[in-house]
Write an enzyme that holds these catalytic residues in place. Sequence first.
Site, short mmCIF file in Angstrom:
data_model
loop_
_atom_site.label_atom_id
_atom_site.label_comp_id
_atom_site.label_asym_id
_atom_site.label_seq_id
_atom_site.Cartn_x
_atom_site.Cartn_y
_atom_site.Cartn_z
N LYS A 1 -2.44 5.90 -4.43
CA LYS A 1 -3.55 6.83 -4.13
C LYS A 1 -3.34 8.19 -4.78
CE LYS A 1 -3.61 4.72 0.48
NZ LYS A 1 -2.22 4.62 0.88
N HIS B 1 -7.33 9.58 -2.05
CA HIS B 1 -6.73 9.53 -0.70
C HIS B 1 -7.63 10.15 0.38
CE1 HIS B 1 -2.42 9.16 1.04
NE2 HIS B 1 -3.31 8.95 1.98
N ASP C 1 0.84 -1.20 0.00
CA ASP C 1 0.00 0.00 0.00
C ASP C 1 0.88 1.25 0.00
OD1 ASP C 1 -2.81 1.24 0.55
OD2 ASP C 1 -1.47 2.22 1.97
N TYR D 1 3.44 9.65 -0.42
CA TYR D 1 4.49 9.01 0.40
C TYR D 1 5.88 9.20 -0.22
CZ TYR D 1 0.51 6.45 2.48
OH TYR D 1 -0.68 6.11 3.07
#
Length: 292
Positions: A93, A126, A63, A68
């Site tokens: 996302k 998200h 994930d 990120y």
Amino acid sequence: MHKFGHHDDYEHDKVQGKWIMPEVKLNNKVKIPQIGFGVYKIDDHEASKVIGWAFEAGYRSIDTASVYGNEKGVGQAIVDSGLKREEVFVTSKLWNDDQGYDEALRAFDSSMDKLGLDYLDLYLIHWPNPDQQKYVDSWKALEKLYSDGRVRAIGVSNFLPQNLDVLANECDVKPVLNQIEYHPALQQVEIAHYCFENDIAIEAWSPLARGEVFNSPVLAEIAEWHDKTPAQVILRWHLQQGRIIIPKSSNKQRIAENIDILDFELNLDAMENITALEAGQRIGPDPAAYQR
Ligand code: NAD
């Protein structure tokens, strides 16, 4: 019957001597491993090593998210693992700044370039960011990516029932899952109930509450009884309630520990004692108010 019960209800591969990863069948028939590996705060340069440990331990679902900043590292980790593309389930996302129809299509292309993949398994919005009023347009872009076969399944994250109602009224494809904060100290019963009624799976983020609840004597007692750790007991509680989980760790031993939860079962007493740890305690922001 012992105090906290024990029997195996997952399949064990007698030939390979391994537990078989349970899967959740999503509402479009695509299957997702019930235990995945969260990679928030694992940066590009350590990703290959850490995700390599996760593959070694048996995880086959990762994930990530564009925000990120590690999609390159995730792609590299998959290449380095030598696993076939279809053996790994990859989620990414759409970040808040990229919401909108054209923006979402561009953001998807950028994620795919970084990941170095030619299809994605699951793409999520998200956060709903309700004040931006762009999540319907973003969802329509995800529907296009789905109908073009660029992603096997599309879903949402941090969506409240009212946001899901808007999608149901204005869009064609139902999200396969809603990835929400969920752990013993924050059980989002209202959202979970809505999703259950509408055949939308729940994926728990911060399933361990980032360690915030590990000191509970209830967890310690259950863990000791099963010769497991509090982290394993919490993750097992999620599994038995049918949620998909994506625990994160950068520590090799804990990565292995968090997937080693198929060989014991919590009985009703233990399940209820963990459920009673609800405290309305959030790790992340409230999606109703979260904007940026
Ligand atoms: P988590 O609940 O998985 O906790 C991770 C932390 O708990 C680790 O950093 C470590 O400090 C500790 N830990 C992990 N395993 C342990 C063990 N066995 N023993 C002791 N301590 C242990 O929290 P998280 O990283 O916030 O959530 C998991 C994943 O969920 C993320 O990596 C990310 O992929 C996803 N996520 C999504 C959203 C979203 O908005 N959709 C938000 C946050 C996280």
